[in-house]
Design an enzyme around this catalytic site. Structure first.
Site, PDB file in Angstrom:
ATOM      1  N   GLY A  70      -8.274  36.763  32.178  1.00 30.06           N
ATOM      2  CA  GLY A  70      -8.213  35.362  32.591  1.00 30.06           C
ATOM      3  C   GLY A  70      -7.116  34.617  31.835  1.00 30.06           C
ATOM      4  O   GLY A  70      -6.878  34.879  30.658  1.00 30.06           O
ATOM      5  N   VAL A 120       8.854  36.392  22.172  1.00 32.62           N
ATOM      6  CA  VAL A 120      10.223  36.621  22.664  1.00 32.62           C
ATOM      7  C   VAL A 120      11.257  36.133  21.656  1.00 32.62           C
ATOM      8  O   VAL A 120      12.209  36.841  21.307  1.00 32.62           O
ATOM      9  CB  VAL A 120      10.420  35.932  24.032  1.00 32.62           C
ATOM     10  CG1 VAL A 120      11.893  35.918  24.424  1.00 32.62           C
ATOM     11  CG2 VAL A 120       9.589  36.639  25.101  1.00 32.62           C
ATOM     12  N   ARG A 180      -6.417  41.505  36.437  1.00 33.75           N
ATOM     13  CA  ARG A 180      -7.196  42.654  35.958  1.00 33.75           C
ATOM     14  C   ARG A 180      -6.501  43.918  36.446  1.00 33.75           C
ATOM     15  O   ARG A 180      -5.790  43.905  37.452  1.00 33.75           O
ATOM     16  CB  ARG A 180      -8.622  42.610  36.512  1.00 33.75           C
ATOM     17  CG  ARG A 180      -9.288  41.234  36.453  1.00 33.75           C
ATOM     18  CD  ARG A 180      -9.838  40.892  35.115  1.00 33.75           C
ATOM     19  NE  ARG A 180     -10.450  39.562  35.095  1.00 33.75           N
ATOM     20  CZ  ARG A 180     -10.882  38.955  34.005  1.00 33.75           C
ATOM     21  NH1 ARG A 180     -10.770  39.559  32.837  1.00 33.75           N
ATOM     22  NH2 ARG A 180     -11.410  37.747  34.061  1.00 33.75           N
ATOM     23  N   ASP A 228     -11.310  40.782  25.139  1.00 34.22           N
ATOM     24  CA  ASP A 228     -11.814  42.088  24.726  1.00 34.22           C
ATOM     25  C   ASP A 228     -11.336  43.217  25.626  1.00 34.22           C
ATOM     26  O   ASP A 228     -10.977  44.294  25.154  1.00 34.22           O
ATOM     27  CB  ASP A 228     -13.354  42.077  24.704  1.00 34.22           C
ATOM     28  CG  ASP A 228     -13.906  41.387  23.462  1.00 34.22           C
ATOM     29  OD1 ASP A 228     -13.121  41.136  22.534  1.00 34.22           O
ATOM     30  OD2 ASP A 228     -15.113  41.097  23.440  1.00 34.22           O
ATOM     31  N   THR A 263      -8.248  33.543  25.268  1.00 39.82           N
ATOM     32  CA  THR A 263      -9.347  33.332  26.210  1.00 39.82           C
ATOM     33  C   THR A 263      -9.990  31.983  25.922  1.00 39.82           C
ATOM     34  O   THR A 263     -10.197  31.632  24.752  1.00 39.82           O
ATOM     35  CB  THR A 263     -10.409  34.441  26.125  1.00 39.82           C
ATOM     36  OG1 THR A 263     -11.574  34.039  26.857  1.00 39.82           O
ATOM     37  CG2 THR A 263     -10.818  34.737  24.698  1.00 39.82           C
ATOM     38  N   ASP A 279     -12.985  31.136  26.359  1.00 40.70           N
ATOM     39  CA  ASP A 279     -14.407  31.236  26.015  1.00 40.70           C
ATOM     40  C   ASP A 279     -14.672  31.320  24.515  1.00 40.70           C
ATOM     41  O   ASP A 279     -15.812  31.170  24.078  1.00 40.70           O
ATOM     42  CB  ASP A 279     -15.034  32.463  26.686  1.00 40.70           C
ATOM     43  CG  ASP A 279     -15.123  32.320  28.194  1.00 40.70           C
ATOM     44  OD1 ASP A 279     -15.128  31.183  28.678  1.00 40.70           O
ATOM     45  OD2 ASP A 279     -15.182  33.357  28.889  1.00 40.70           O
ATOM     46  N   ASP A 288     -14.897  33.897  22.736  1.00 35.20           N
ATOM     47  CA  ASP A 288     -15.956  34.897  22.594  1.00 35.20           C
ATOM     48  C   ASP A 288     -15.469  36.218  22.002  1.00 35.20           C
ATOM     49  O   ASP A 288     -16.128  37.251  22.156  1.00 35.20           O
ATOM     50  CB  ASP A 288     -16.618  35.167  23.949  1.00 35.20           C
ATOM     51  CG  ASP A 288     -15.638  35.672  25.000  1.00 35.20           C
ATOM     52  OD1 ASP A 288     -14.410  35.609  24.757  1.00 35.20           O
ATOM     53  OD2 ASP A 288     -16.094  36.133  26.057  1.00 35.20           O
ATOM     54  N   ARG A 292     -19.594  32.802  30.679  1.00 37.26           N
ATOM     55  CA  ARG A 292     -20.636  33.580  31.348  1.00 37.26           C
ATOM     56  C   ARG A 292     -21.636  34.171  30.364  1.00 37.26           C
ATOM     57  O   ARG A 292     -22.844  34.137  30.584  1.00 37.26           O
ATOM     58  CB  ARG A 292     -19.987  34.698  32.188  1.00 37.26           C
ATOM     59  CG  ARG A 292     -20.988  35.436  33.090  1.00 37.26           C
ATOM     60  CD  ARG A 292     -20.268  36.333  34.068  1.00 37.26           C
ATOM     61  NE  ARG A 292     -19.325  35.596  34.900  1.00 37.26           N
ATOM     62  CZ  ARG A 292     -19.673  34.867  35.957  1.00 37.26           C
ATOM     63  NH1 ARG A 292     -20.942  34.773  36.303  1.00 37.26           N
ATOM     64  NH2 ARG A 292     -18.749  34.232  36.655  1.00 37.26           N
ATOM     65  N   HIS A 320     -12.525  26.438  37.662  1.00 35.43           N
ATOM     66  CA  HIS A 320     -11.255  26.870  37.069  1.00 35.43           C
ATOM     67  C   HIS A 320     -10.359  25.726  36.611  1.00 35.43           C
ATOM     68  O   HIS A 320      -9.299  25.983  36.034  1.00 35.43           O
ATOM     69  CB  HIS A 320     -10.506  27.777  38.047  1.00 35.43           C
ATOM     70  CG  HIS A 320     -11.090  29.156  38.120  1.00 35.43           C
ATOM     71  ND1 HIS A 320     -12.201  29.434  38.876  1.00 35.43           N
ATOM     72  CD2 HIS A 320     -10.746  30.309  37.499  1.00 35.43           C
ATOM     73  CE1 HIS A 320     -12.500  30.716  38.736  1.00 35.43           C
ATOM     74  NE2 HIS A 320     -11.639  31.265  37.909  1.00 35.43           N
TER      75      HIS A 320
END
Length: 319
Positions: free
Chosen positions: A11, A24, A72, A103, A125, A127, A129, A171, A249
Site C-alpha cells: 500500500g 536517489v 502487490r 512486512d 505504511t 498503519d 504496524d 485491518r 483510501h
C-alpha cells in the site's frame, strides 16, 4: 556499490516520495547510479525500470503517493519467480536494493538477500504496524487526514445531535483508531485489540449523555466489523440517530506532514549508507527517537501491541 535500485511495494503512504528522493540523491552524491523499479517487485521481475537522476526526484518531497507506483506481486511467493527477479538484478549489474513498504515487502527483501542481492528495508505504511519500529512513514499524515475529516463530521453531528460511527484504516492494527480517537474526543474506539461490544459502547454513550453531551463520535478500525451495523445497533439501543462514515483510501493521500518528510529523508539516506557499508538483509527502524537497523528476520519476528495507557486515558477524559 556502483548501481542500486529502489522500489515501493504494498500500500502507498505519504512520504514514500521523500524516501525515494533521499535514496536517489544520496546514491548520486556517492557516485552510484540509482535505478527506480516501477510497481514494486513487478518492476524487478518484469524488467520495468528507469535510470534516475537529480531531476527524476525534483519537486516530489511534498507530494503524496509514489512516483514509482506500487502494487502487490503475488508471483513473489513462488521461489522460481524470486530466482528470476534475482537473475534480472544481476544481469543488469544491480549491486543493492532499497525496498520501501511493510512486512510483506520486507519478506521479499529477505528472500532476495538470501539469494545474494543486498537489500535494505524502509518502513512505509500508514498503519504503523511494523513491530520493530516505533514509527512508519505515512502514519502521521494519515492520522492528520482522519482528524480533519472527523472534526468536520463532528460539526454536523453536533447540529443534529447525532452519533457518527467512523471507520478508519488498520485491518489488524488499531494505532490510527486509538490516536485519532483521543485527538477527536471520541466517546469510544473499537479495534481488534480492545474487547468491547456494541452494547458496551451504547452504555458508554448513555452514560456520557447523562453528563449533558448530545453528540458522539465512535472510531472503528476496519478490522473490527461493519460500521453500518455498529451504527444501526447503537441507534436501536439508544434511540440516537446514528450514521456510519467510511473514510477509506482518502487516508492514504495528501501532502506528507513535516514529520513524514523528515523521517523518510533520514531513513532513505541511512539505507544507502548501509548498502555502501556492505550491509544486507537489514531494515531501518526508529527506536526512542533514534534511527537503528535490524536483521529482517529478527524484525519480522517482533510483536507490537497497542499502548493501553493511551486507551485508559481516553476513557477517563471522554466524560
Amino acid at each position: 556499490m556502483k548501481k542500486i535500485g529502489v522500489l515501493t511495494s504494498g500500500g502507498d503512504s505519504p512520504g514514500m516520495n521523500a524516501a525515494i528522493r533521499a535514496v536517489v540523491r544520496t546514491a548520486l552524491k556517492k557516485g552510484m547510479q540509482p535505478i527506480g523499479f516501477i510497481k514494486g517487485y513487478n518492476g524487478l521481475l518484469y524488467e520495468n525500470y528507469m535510470e534516475m537522476d537529480w531531476s527524476s526526484v525534483s519537486n516530489i518531497i511534498q507530494r503524496g503517493g509514489t512516483v514509482l507506483k506500487t502494487a502487490r506481486c503475488k508471483e513473489f511467493y513462488e521461489p522460481e519467480y524470486r530466482q528470476k527477479a534475482y537473475e534480472n538484478a544481476k544481469a543488469m549489474g544491480l549491486d543493492g536494493l532499497v525496498v520501501i513498504g511493510g512486512d510483506g515487502s520486507y519478506r521479499g527483501a529477505g528472500y532476495l538477500s538470501e539469494l545474494g542481492l543486498p537489500c535494505i528495508g524502509i518502513p512505509g505504511t500508514i498503519d504503523n504496524d511494523i513491530a520493530c519500529t516505533d514509527y512508519t512513514i505515512g502514519y502521521d499524515t494519515a492520522m492528520n487526514t482522519v482528524v480533519e475529516c472527523v472534526d468536520k463530521l463532528n460539526d454536523t453531528s453536533q447540529s443534529h445531535e447525532r452519533c457518527s460511527v467512523i471507520e478508519v484504516m488498520g485491518r489488524h492494527a488499531g494505532y490510527i483508531a486509538l490516536n485519532t480517537g483521543i485527538a477527536t474526543g471520541a466517546v469510544q474506539i473499537m479495534t481488534e485489540e480492545i474487547p468491547v461490544t456494541v452494547e458496551q459502547v451504547a452504555e458508554n454513550i448513555e452514560r456520557t449523555r447523562g453528563y449533558g453531551k448530545d453528540h458522539f463520535i465512535v472510531i472503528v478500525s476496519e478490522g473490527f466489523g461493519n460500521p453500518n451495523e455498529v451504527a444501526l445497533k447503537i441507534q436501536e439501543i439508544t434511540g440516537i440517530d446514528s450514521r456510519a462514515t467510511i473514510l477509506g483510501h482518502i487516508q492514504r493521500g495528501g501532502n506528507p506532514t513535516l514529520r513524514d518528510r523528515v523521517v523518510a529523508t533520514i531513513m532513505g539516506n541511512y539505507a544507502v549508507n548501509l548498502l555502501e557499508a556492505g550491509k544486507t538483509n537489514r531494515v531501518i527502524a526508529m527506536k526512542d527517537h533514534h534511527y537503528v537497523d535490524y536483521d529482517i528476520q529478527e524484525a519480522l519476528a517482533m510483536k507490537k501491541g497497542l499502548n493501553m495507557q493511551f486507551y485508559d486515558a481516553m476513557l477517563d477524559v471522554s466524560c
